[in-house]
Design an enzyme around this catalytic site. Structure first.
Site, PDB file in Angstrom:
ATOM      1  N   GLU A 161     -38.206  44.258  31.019  1.00  0.00           N
ATOM      2  CA  GLU A 161     -38.580  43.576  29.775  1.00  0.00           C
ATOM      3  C   GLU A 161     -37.539  43.852  28.686  1.00  0.00           C
ATOM      4  O   GLU A 161     -37.219  42.975  27.883  1.00  0.00           O
ATOM      5  CB  GLU A 161     -39.991  44.013  29.346  1.00  0.00           C
ATOM      6  CG  GLU A 161     -41.039  43.361  30.239  1.00  0.00           C
ATOM      7  CD  GLU A 161     -42.367  44.090  30.326  1.00  0.00           C
ATOM      8  OE1 GLU A 161     -42.616  45.016  29.536  1.00  0.00           O
ATOM      9  OE2 GLU A 161     -43.155  43.723  31.225  1.00  0.00           O
ATOM     10  N   GLY A 212     -47.945  49.364  35.239  1.00  0.00           N
ATOM     11  CA  GLY A 212     -48.194  48.820  33.912  1.00  0.00           C
ATOM     12  C   GLY A 212     -49.682  48.635  33.675  1.00  0.00           C
ATOM     13  O   GLY A 212     -50.402  49.554  33.297  1.00  0.00           O
ATOM     14  N   GLY A 213     -50.165  47.424  33.957  1.00  0.00           N
ATOM     15  CA  GLY A 213     -51.549  47.044  33.655  1.00  0.00           C
ATOM     16  C   GLY A 213     -52.590  48.049  34.126  1.00  0.00           C
ATOM     17  O   GLY A 213     -53.514  48.408  33.374  1.00  0.00           O
ATOM     18  N   GLU A 231     -38.320  47.594  40.517  1.00  0.00           N
ATOM     19  CA  GLU A 231     -39.383  46.751  39.970  1.00  0.00           C
ATOM     20  C   GLU A 231     -38.947  45.289  40.002  1.00  0.00           C
ATOM     21  O   GLU A 231     -38.246  44.834  39.079  1.00  0.00           O
ATOM     22  CB  GLU A 231     -39.660  47.137  38.515  1.00  0.00           C
ATOM     23  CG  GLU A 231     -40.179  48.529  38.319  1.00  0.00           C
ATOM     24  CD  GLU A 231     -41.063  48.589  37.081  1.00  0.00           C
ATOM     25  OE1 GLU A 231     -42.247  48.894  37.237  1.00  0.00           O
ATOM     26  OE2 GLU A 231     -40.581  48.281  35.980  1.00  0.00           O
ATOM     27  N   ASN A 263     -46.852  53.009  32.454  1.00  0.00           N
ATOM     28  CA  ASN A 263     -46.117  52.425  31.325  1.00  0.00           C
ATOM     29  C   ASN A 263     -47.110  51.619  30.497  1.00  0.00           C
ATOM     30  O   ASN A 263     -47.534  50.549  30.910  1.00  0.00           O
ATOM     31  CB  ASN A 263     -44.998  51.524  31.885  1.00  0.00           C
ATOM     32  CG  ASN A 263     -44.287  50.751  30.799  1.00  0.00           C
ATOM     33  OD1 ASN A 263     -44.428  51.050  29.608  1.00  0.00           O
ATOM     34  ND2 ASN A 263     -43.514  49.744  31.204  1.00  0.00           N
ATOM     35  N   TRP A 264     -47.456  52.165  29.344  1.00  0.00           N
ATOM     36  CA  TRP A 264     -48.478  51.493  28.518  1.00  0.00           C
ATOM     37  C   TRP A 264     -47.910  50.296  27.762  1.00  0.00           C
ATOM     38  O   TRP A 264     -48.646  49.546  27.138  1.00  0.00           O
ATOM     39  CB  TRP A 264     -49.080  52.491  27.511  1.00  0.00           C
ATOM     40  CG  TRP A 264     -49.888  53.591  28.140  1.00  0.00           C
ATOM     41  CD1 TRP A 264     -50.078  53.823  29.489  1.00  0.00           C
ATOM     42  CD2 TRP A 264     -50.615  54.617  27.464  1.00  0.00           C
ATOM     43  NE1 TRP A 264     -50.867  54.931  29.669  1.00  0.00           N
ATOM     44  CE2 TRP A 264     -51.222  55.433  28.437  1.00  0.00           C
ATOM     45  CE3 TRP A 264     -50.816  54.926  26.112  1.00  0.00           C
ATOM     46  CZ2 TRP A 264     -52.012  56.546  28.114  1.00  0.00           C
ATOM     47  CZ3 TRP A 264     -51.595  56.028  25.784  1.00  0.00           C
ATOM     48  CH2 TRP A 264     -52.193  56.823  26.776  1.00  0.00           C
ATOM     49  N   LYS A 265     -46.599  50.145  27.778  1.00  0.00           N
ATOM     50  CA  LYS A 265     -45.920  49.058  27.043  1.00  0.00           C
ATOM     51  C   LYS A 265     -46.399  49.039  25.582  1.00  0.00           C
ATOM     52  O   LYS A 265     -46.700  50.090  25.029  1.00  0.00           O
ATOM     53  CB  LYS A 265     -46.159  47.713  27.738  1.00  0.00           C
ATOM     54  CG  LYS A 265     -45.876  47.772  29.236  1.00  0.00           C
ATOM     55  CD  LYS A 265     -45.753  46.409  29.830  1.00  0.00           C
ATOM     56  CE  LYS A 265     -45.699  46.514  31.341  1.00  0.00           C
ATOM     57  NZ  LYS A 265     -45.274  45.283  31.982  1.00  0.00           N
ATOM     58  N   GLY A 290     -46.686  42.359  36.266  1.00  0.00           N
ATOM     59  CA  GLY A 290     -47.739  41.721  35.486  1.00  0.00           C
ATOM     60  C   GLY A 290     -48.254  40.421  36.078  1.00  0.00           C
ATOM     61  O   GLY A 290     -48.973  39.681  35.405  1.00  0.00           O
ATOM     62  N   HIS A 345     -36.007  49.093  31.589  1.00  0.00           N
ATOM     63  CA  HIS A 345     -37.128  48.267  32.066  1.00  0.00           C
ATOM     64  C   HIS A 345     -36.719  46.798  31.966  1.00  0.00           C
ATOM     65  O   HIS A 345     -36.025  46.404  31.015  1.00  0.00           O
ATOM     66  CB  HIS A 345     -38.372  48.541  31.219  1.00  0.00           C
ATOM     67  CG  HIS A 345     -39.608  47.928  31.809  1.00  0.00           C
ATOM     68  ND1 HIS A 345     -39.898  46.599  31.659  1.00  0.00           N
ATOM     69  CD2 HIS A 345     -40.582  48.452  32.575  1.00  0.00           C
ATOM     70  CE1 HIS A 345     -41.030  46.335  32.308  1.00  0.00           C
ATOM     71  NE2 HIS A 345     -41.461  47.450  32.871  1.00  0.00           N
ATOM     72  N   SER A 370     -47.335  45.193  39.751  1.00  0.00           N
ATOM     73  CA  SER A 370     -48.704  44.887  40.177  1.00  0.00           C
ATOM     74  C   SER A 370     -49.274  45.907  41.162  1.00  0.00           C
ATOM     75  O   SER A 370     -50.005  45.537  42.092  1.00  0.00           O
ATOM     76  CB  SER A 370     -48.774  43.462  40.741  1.00  0.00           C
ATOM     77  OG  SER A 370     -48.434  42.521  39.737  1.00  0.00           O
TER      78      SER A 370
END
Ligand code: PEP
Length: 250
Positions: free
Chosen positions: A98, A232-233, A166, A11-13, A172, A96, A211
């Site tokens: 967020e 993500g990251g 998640e 997920n590149w957000k 993150g 998600h 993470s």
């Protein structure tokens, strides 16, 4: 061991512009050639989807979107429908944390998006997870059970579904859930699916997200109910993402 194919989804957000997105996708394709036994998905921002889908064409990398509207067309300023995505993506992340937290998305809305995605032939990746207050209060199991059940209410295209557990506190933060915590909650997610559709409980892939990196992915994926990771990251660096995918395929 199950015969569910593991999934690693990036997920590149809201990261990468079109050029850097193409560069990242091209790097991932180049490093993916020898990685088999794992389904690989990258989810760039909407504006990069078309060019990224061209960049990965002919490879084993699938492209997903990070969100979709439940509506097919009309006066929904700023929204993107399934028909606008079709042909470019095979998967779409819905719910998600967020988006739930920052855009106020409810589980009912998430469910409507999942149904719309599946009706258009896209695989929804339905996210669920508790925040730290809920976990500290000892309510994680109940919260996730209810949130996922509401998010899947009315859903019936089980063969297309992927679920991602998640925990919000792990996203993150560099603090992944322990493999025991992740397994417990992945089993809870599978239990929700079993209640809704007993025949689908074995085959639906349940991912862990929060993470994940190349150092912890193997232990997490070793758990019987965890079939992959939403990342993500660590998905923003071609080499790290590829290491992670290779570890998942082993
Ligand atoms: C995510 O955003 O879905 C996620 C899991 O992020 P990270 O891997 O950076 O924790």
């Amino acid at each position: 061991m199950t015969n569910r194919t593991p999934v690693i989804a990036g997920n590149w957000k809201m990261n990468t512009d079109v050029e850097s997105g193409i560069e990242l996708a091209t790097g991932i394709v180049g490093l993916s050639k020898d990685v088999s036994g794992v389904e690989k998905i990258i989810c760039p921002p909407f504006t990069s989807i078309e060019r990224v889908s061209v960049a990965v064409h002919g490879s084993t990398i699938h492209v997903g979107a990070q969100n979709v509207s439940a509506n097919s067309d009309g006066a929904f300023t700023g929204e993107i429908s399934t028909s606008m995505l079709k042909g470019f993506v095979s998967h779409v992340i819905v719910g998600h944390s967020e988006r739930r937290a920052m855009n106020g998305e409810t589980s009912e809305q998430v469910g409507a998006k999942a149904i719309a995605a599946a009706a258009a032939g896209l695989s929804p990746i339905v996210c669920t997870g508790e925040d730290l207050d809920v976990r500290n209060a000892g309510d994680a199991v109940q919260f996730v059970s209810e949130q996922l059940e509401q998010s899947l209410s009315g859903f019936s295209a089980w063969e297309s579904l992927i679920v991602a557990y998640e925990p919000v506190w792990a996203i993150g933060t560099g603090e992944a859930a322990t493999s025991d915590q992740a397994q417990e909650m992945a089993a809870v997610c599978r239990g929700v699916i079993r209640n809704l559709a007993p025949e689908a409980a074995y085959s639906v892939r349940v991912l862990y997200g929060g993470s994940v990196n190349s150092g912890n992915v193997v232990e997490l994926l070793d758990q019987p109910d965890i079939d992959g990771a939403l990342v993500g990251g660590a998905s923003l660096k071609a080499e790290e993402f590829s290491k992670l995918r290779a570890a998942a395929g082993e």
